[in-house]
Motif scaffolding. Sequence first.
Motif, PDB file in Angstrom:
ATOM      1  N   PHE A 328       0.813  -1.216   0.000  1.00  0.00           N
ATOM      2  CA  PHE A 328       0.000   0.000   0.000  1.00  0.00           C
ATOM      3  C   PHE A 328       0.848   1.267   0.000  1.00  0.00           C
ATOM      4  N   ALA A 329       2.099   1.138   0.413  1.00  0.00           N
ATOM      5  CA  ALA A 329       2.976   2.306   0.419  1.00  0.00           C
ATOM      6  C   ALA A 329       3.572   2.597  -0.950  1.00  0.00           C
ATOM      7  N   SER A 330       3.599   1.593  -1.834  1.00  0.00           N
ATOM      8  CA  SER A 330       4.342   1.749  -3.088  1.00  0.00           C
ATOM      9  C   SER A 330       3.503   1.610  -4.349  1.00  0.00           C
ATOM     10  N   GLU A 331       2.272   1.136  -4.237  1.00  0.00           N
ATOM     11  CA  GLU A 331       1.459   0.881  -5.418  1.00  0.00           C
ATOM     12  C   GLU A 331       0.246   1.818  -5.471  1.00  0.00           C
ATOM     13  N   SER A 332      -0.240   2.058  -6.699  1.00  0.00           N
ATOM     14  CA  SER A 332      -1.482   2.820  -6.887  1.00  0.00           C
ATOM     15  C   SER A 332      -2.649   1.844  -6.761  1.00  0.00           C
ATOM     16  N   VAL A 333      -2.885   1.411  -5.546  1.00  0.00           N
ATOM     17  CA  VAL A 333      -3.795   0.297  -5.305  1.00  0.00           C
ATOM     18  C   VAL A 333      -5.202   0.593  -5.792  1.00  0.00           C
ATOM     19  N   SER A 406      -5.004   9.426   9.315  1.00  0.00           N
ATOM     20  CA  SER A 406      -4.232   8.811   8.228  1.00  0.00           C
ATOM     21  C   SER A 406      -4.824   9.144   6.861  1.00  0.00           C
ATOM     22  N   GLY A 407      -3.983   9.634   5.951  1.00  0.00           N
ATOM     23  CA  GLY A 407      -4.438   9.915   4.592  1.00  0.00           C
ATOM     24  C   GLY A 407      -4.787   8.651   3.834  1.00  0.00           C
ATOM     25  N   HIS A 408      -3.976   7.587   3.995  1.00  0.00           N
ATOM     26  CA  HIS A 408      -4.285   6.314   3.340  1.00  0.00           C
ATOM     27  C   HIS A 408      -5.637   5.792   3.798  1.00  0.00           C
ATOM     28  N   ALA A 409      -5.892   5.900   5.102  1.00  0.00           N
ATOM     29  CA  ALA A 409      -7.162   5.407   5.629  1.00  0.00           C
ATOM     30  C   ALA A 409      -8.322   6.255   5.142  1.00  0.00           C
ATOM     31  N   ALA A 410      -8.144   7.566   5.106  1.00  0.00           N
ATOM     32  CA  ALA A 410      -9.229   8.450   4.677  1.00  0.00           C
ATOM     33  C   ALA A 410      -9.591   8.213   3.216  1.00  0.00           C
ATOM     34  N   ILE A 411      -8.585   8.156   2.355  1.00  0.00           N
ATOM     35  CA  ILE A 411      -8.863   7.915   0.930  1.00  0.00           C
ATOM     36  C   ILE A 411      -9.415   6.510   0.741  1.00  0.00           C
ATOM     37  N   GLY A 412      -8.894   5.543   1.494  1.00  0.00           N
ATOM     38  CA  GLY A 412      -9.433   4.185   1.419  1.00  0.00           C
ATOM     39  C   GLY A 412     -10.886   4.137   1.843  1.00  0.00           C
ATOM     40  N   GLY A 437      -5.881  -1.347   3.711  1.00  0.00           N
ATOM     41  CA  GLY A 437      -5.013  -0.204   3.460  1.00  0.00           C
ATOM     42  C   GLY A 437      -4.739   0.590   4.718  1.00  0.00           C
ATOM     43  N   ALA A 438      -5.778   0.778   5.528  1.00  0.00           N
ATOM     44  CA  ALA A 438      -5.592   1.486   6.789  1.00  0.00           C
ATOM     45  C   ALA A 438      -4.660   0.702   7.714  1.00  0.00           C
ATOM     46  N   GLU A 439      -4.879  -0.598   7.810  1.00  0.00           N
ATOM     47  CA  GLU A 439      -4.059  -1.444   8.676  1.00  0.00           C
ATOM     48  C   GLU A 439      -2.600  -1.444   8.226  1.00  0.00           C
ATOM     49  N   SER A 440      -2.373  -1.275   6.920  1.00  0.00           N
ATOM     50  CA  SER A 440      -1.002  -1.290   6.409  1.00  0.00           C
ATOM     51  C   SER A 440      -0.160  -0.170   7.009  1.00  0.00           C
ATOM     52  N   ARG A 441      -0.800   0.935   7.373  1.00  0.00           N
ATOM     53  CA  ARG A 441      -0.052   2.060   7.938  1.00  0.00           C
ATOM     54  C   ARG A 441       0.356   1.782   9.392  1.00  0.00           C
ATOM     55  N   PHE A 442      -0.508   1.047  10.101  1.00  0.00           N
ATOM     56  CA  PHE A 442      -0.133   0.569  11.437  1.00  0.00           C
ATOM     57  C   PHE A 442       0.981  -0.468  11.305  1.00  0.00           C
ATOM     58  N   ASP A 451      -5.206   6.891  14.354  1.00  0.00           N
ATOM     59  CA  ASP A 451      -5.113   7.637  13.080  1.00  0.00           C
ATOM     60  C   ASP A 451      -5.921   6.942  11.994  1.00  0.00           C
ATOM     61  N   ASN A 452      -5.782   5.620  11.949  1.00  0.00           N
ATOM     62  CA  ASN A 452      -6.425   4.838  10.897  1.00  0.00           C
ATOM     63  C   ASN A 452      -7.938   4.743  11.094  1.00  0.00           C
ATOM     64  N   GLU A 453      -8.356   4.494  12.305  1.00  0.00           N
ATOM     65  CA  GLU A 453      -9.797   4.365  12.568  1.00  0.00           C
ATOM     66  C   GLU A 453     -10.520   5.673  12.293  1.00  0.00           C
TER      67      GLU A 453
END
Length: 483
Positions: A328-333, A406-412, A437-442, A451-453
Motif C-alpha cells: 500500500f505504500a508503493s502501489e497505486s492500489v 491517516s491519509g491512506h485510511a481516509a482515501i481508502g 489499506g488502513a491497517e497497512s499504515r499501522f 489515526d487509521n480508525e
Amino acid sequence: MRLAGIIDIPTLLVYSNVLFIDVPLKGFPEINSIAQNTSFMQRKSPILVAMLLLAAQLFAQVEPTAGNWKTWFIPSGQTYRLPAPPAYKDEIAQVLSLQQKLDAADRQQIMHWNAGAPGYHWQHLMGKLWMNDASYNGALANMLLNVAIYDATIVAWDTKYAHNRPRPFVADKRIKALILNPQSPSYPCEHSVAAGVATTIIAHFYPALADSVQRMAQRMMASRIAAGVVFPSDTRAGFELGKKIAEKEIKHTKDFTNKKVWDGKMPTQAGLWKGKYAVLPLAGLNKTVVLDSSSQFRPGPPPDFAKDMEELKKYKPSFSSIANAFHFASESVWEDLLEKKIFENNLHLNPPRAARIYAIAAVGIYDGFTACWDAKYTYWGTRPDQYDTTFQPVLIHTPPFPGYPSGHAAIGGVMGELYAYFFPAESAFFRQRAKDGAESRFQGGIHFRTDNEVGLELGRKVGAMIIQKVRADGADNLLMGQN
C-alpha cells in the motif's frame, strides 16, 4: 452478447423462461440466432417480445440517454450541443486511403489507443504527474481531468444521438472496422473529446508537456480514423469540444486552490508533529466539490497516544504484514483496482459510464484529500517515531506531514464506499480493502491505530455524501443494480 456491457441475452431468456419471435429482428442476427436455436418452450408472450426489443435496442446503442445525465461544472450536455456534422461523402476516400497504407506500426497504434475507455491512457499519464506534484494543484488537476472528460462526454452523447451520424464502416462497406465495432453514432469522436480535454488540462497545469500531449492526441485521432470507426471531421469536432469544455472548467475552478502563502510557523507544544518542512500545510483550505467545506466532517482532536504507542511497540511484524505495508505504500492500489473492475465489467466499452465512474472516484480523492489535510493541520498530530524516538518503523521513513488522521485510511474509506456503489456485488471486498489499506499504515509503523480508525470514518462520510449526490444524476437504473 451483452446488453450495454452488463446483462447477456441468454440470461435474459432464462429469466423469462419463454421465447417468441414471429418476425426476425432486422439488424440483430445475434438475437435471431439465439431465438432460432434455443431449446426453451416457445409460446407467445407480449412481455418477452417487449423485453427482446429492449434488448435489441440496448445492444445497438450505448447509453442513448446519457446526454441527459447531470454534469458537474457545466449546465448540461444540451447546453453545448454541436451543430450538425458536414456531409461525409468526401471523407470516405480519406478513410479508405489511410486503411490501404497501414503498416505494422500503424496497426499497433490502433490497438494501443483502443485499449480501455477513451480516457484510459490520459488517466495513466495524469496519475504519474499529480502523484509526484508537490504543488497545491496536483489533486485539482487529477479531479479536473476526470470531471471534464465526463462532462464533455455527456455533451458528446447528447450530440451523437441528436444527429445519428453513421460510423464509416457502416456508411461504406469498403471500409473495414479494425477494432470491435463501437455501438454509438460517429459524431463527435469520443476518444477525441477525451484527448481535447486532456491536452488542454495537462498543458495548463504542466506546460512543459504541452507539445508532447498534442503529438499524442494527433496519433490517437489518426488511429481512430485508420481503424474505420470515425471520419476526420468527427475527430476535429470531438477534439475542439473537449478543449472548449476543459477551458470552461479550468475557469470554473480557478479559485478552488488556496492562494495563501504559508508563513512557515509550526506549533511548539510538546507532543505535536514537527519536521524540517511540512507538505501542503494549506491544502485543507482548498474549495471542495461535494462537501460544504473541508471541515464539514472534521473529527475531534486526537487523544494522548500512550496506549496507541504501547500497542504499536508490542506488535510483532510478520512476512504478510510487512508485505501489506510495502504494497500500500508503493502501489497505486485504488487506481489499479478501479481499472481492473472497469475491464472485468466491460465498462470500457461504455464511454459515458466509464467516464462517470472515473469522475466520481476523482472527486472522492479530491474531497477526501482536502478534508483529511484540513484535520491534519488543524491538530498537527504526531507520528509514532516522534512520540517515542526509540521506535523504528517498518517503513523506515515517515511522511513529512502530521499523522492524524491517516491519509491512506481516509482515501481508502472514500474509495471503499464509492467502489461498493459502482460494483455492489463486491461491496464487502472493497470495504475490506479499505481496512487492509488502513491497517497497512499501522503495520508499517508510521501511524497509530487511532489515526487509521478516524481516517476510515472520515473517508466513509465523504464517500456517502458523494454517493448521495450522484444518485440523482440520471445514470442510475435497474440494469446497473445499484445498492
